[in-house]
Design an enzyme around this catalytic site. Sequence first.
Site, PDB file in Angstrom:
ATOM      1  N   ASP A 191       0.610  -1.175   0.132  1.00  0.00           N
ATOM      2  CA  ASP A 191      -0.036   0.004   0.078  1.00  0.00           C
ATOM      3  C   ASP A 191       0.899   1.302  -0.072  1.00  0.00           C
ATOM      4  O   ASP A 191       0.720   2.147  -1.027  1.00  0.00           O
ATOM      5  CB  ASP A 191      -1.004  -0.174   1.166  1.00  0.00           C
ATOM      6  CG  ASP A 191      -2.455   0.198   0.722  1.00  0.00           C
ATOM      7  OD1 ASP A 191      -2.733  -0.126  -0.177  1.00  0.00           O
ATOM      8  OD2 ASP A 191      -3.240   0.385   1.693  1.00  0.00           O
ATOM      9  N   ASP A 193      -8.913  -3.687   1.501  1.00  0.00           N
ATOM     10  CA  ASP A 193      -8.894  -2.787   2.689  1.00  0.00           C
ATOM     11  C   ASP A 193      -9.883  -3.550   3.673  1.00  0.00           C
ATOM     12  O   ASP A 193     -10.207  -3.362   5.012  1.00  0.00           O
ATOM     13  CB  ASP A 193      -9.354  -1.547   2.669  1.00  0.00           C
ATOM     14  CG  ASP A 193      -8.090  -0.602   1.818  1.00  0.00           C
ATOM     15  OD1 ASP A 193      -7.251  -0.928   1.986  1.00  0.00           O
ATOM     16  OD2 ASP A 193      -8.692   0.189   1.096  1.00  0.00           O
TER      17      ASP A 193
END
Length: 541
Positions: free
Chosen positions: A383, A436
């Site tokens: 990320d 997520d």
Amino acid sequence: MDSRRLSWVLAVISLVCHVCTVRAGDIVHGDDTAPKKPGCANDFVLVKIQTWVDGIENAEFVGVGARFGTTIVSKEKNANQTLLKLSDPLDCCTTPKNKVAGDVLMVERGNCKFTTKTNAAEAAGASAVLIINNQKELYKMVCEKDETDLDIKIPAVMLPQDAGVSLEKMLKNSSSVSVQLYSPRRPIVDIAEVFLWLMAVGTILCASYWSAWSAREAAIEQDKLLKDAADEIPIAEAMGNTGVVDINTTSAVLFVVIASCFLVVLYELMSYWFLELLVVLFCIGGVEGLQTCLVALLSRWFKRTAESYVKVPFFGAVSFLTLAVSPLCIAFAVVWAVKRDVSFAWIGQDILGIALIITVLQIVHVPNLKVGTVLLSCAFLYDIFWVFISTKFFSESVMIVVARGDKSGEDGIPMLLKIPRMFDPWGGYSIIGFGDILLPGLLIAFSLRYDWLANKSIRAGYFLWAMIAYGLGLLITYVALNLMDGHGQPALLYIVPFTLGTFLTLGRKRGDLKVLWTRGEPERPCPHIHLRHCDESHEEK
């Protein structure tokens, strides 16, 4: 291919399309790092330009305010309706020949500095200047390092090329065009972010309980088989095919490599046709997920139909309930795909996405805390790299560009949950990527399975605290999103430390860390849900 395995393959596609949390419709182009200095220290803001043609209200355009010049009023009632005129010369690099006393001047980009154009317009008496970009995107106007003539008393706004073409047509085909410039402020918290938070937390909650319930049902069934016919039924046969995929450490590490490669492919090949391909893949996964969820839910009321099977070519034995539900799921996905540009299409996308996520969390398991730690740590680095560090290699954030679908002409890839910003004057969507939810969800579902096997109460277990940590991490993500003026934020940057850190800390404090880390389940008398320990003990004897 087994339908559950198909879900896993499509889940991998969804995971590598993992995107960060952003607001669709934000400013993303231009120089964010340009230093501020006296006379050139404005924050970049979106500006609405409402038009009137011959006194009749017409189109509204969106631009971006410059780093220099005076600030633009935030309330529409405080904005003046002013005549718009085209500069002569168009580039406005010298003082315009036409009279523009108190009017807004429209000029073209190029041939000189932005500040030069604005100073020339101010010298001619203009009250504001609209600079038309030579590209379709918005561009942030900044000052150069050596500029000193920055005492500018009028606002400057950049408009995209298509807006300039429309305004020029209005000026040529009418007697008068008036404009009103104002920059409404976004609310600190939009209700869309609250609903998105509830959707993410609720999805993991439902998936975790379904996963733990299925594991317990399988344990009861296997124990019953072993007790009733321990001598006749081999252990491997009694276990049967549970249809569960366990992630190992190697696959957790490979996730970063595969996801990164696929993300680069998306970035390089992002176009209309490629987005259409992603829509097809998403629909296939969404149909499988929706069908699995509906069959599991309806089988409580239609048990006989769910337990009656018929052989179907390629798919094998399929229950009558599945045959009844599948056409409805396929029709739902097809209607969404065809109508995905309508204002309420996000509802269908979220339904398909949530069903797919729940199905994946039901099928894919983290066997122990070691694998969960490796997986989330790799995703954490993934990320950060593709949101922040990738700008050094690609001149822009690869993750954000892919999430928004900037190169496709569409509203972004479908592998995400989205809700329209309800009280935002600029509209757009709040979005969150599947990764997520899926990645931390794998660890949280594992925590509940462990709690149930260990017969831990809700407070003495790990699931409650893992859920609270995830909710706090996601909440911090949205706080950071607002503090960073809407710029995309990697949600796992906040979620992973909260969720994984809480799990590791509690495990060490309670003395369960060794068991959680390696075996992933408490000591239980034989037989139990994982019969490999029984098998090993039989072999030793």
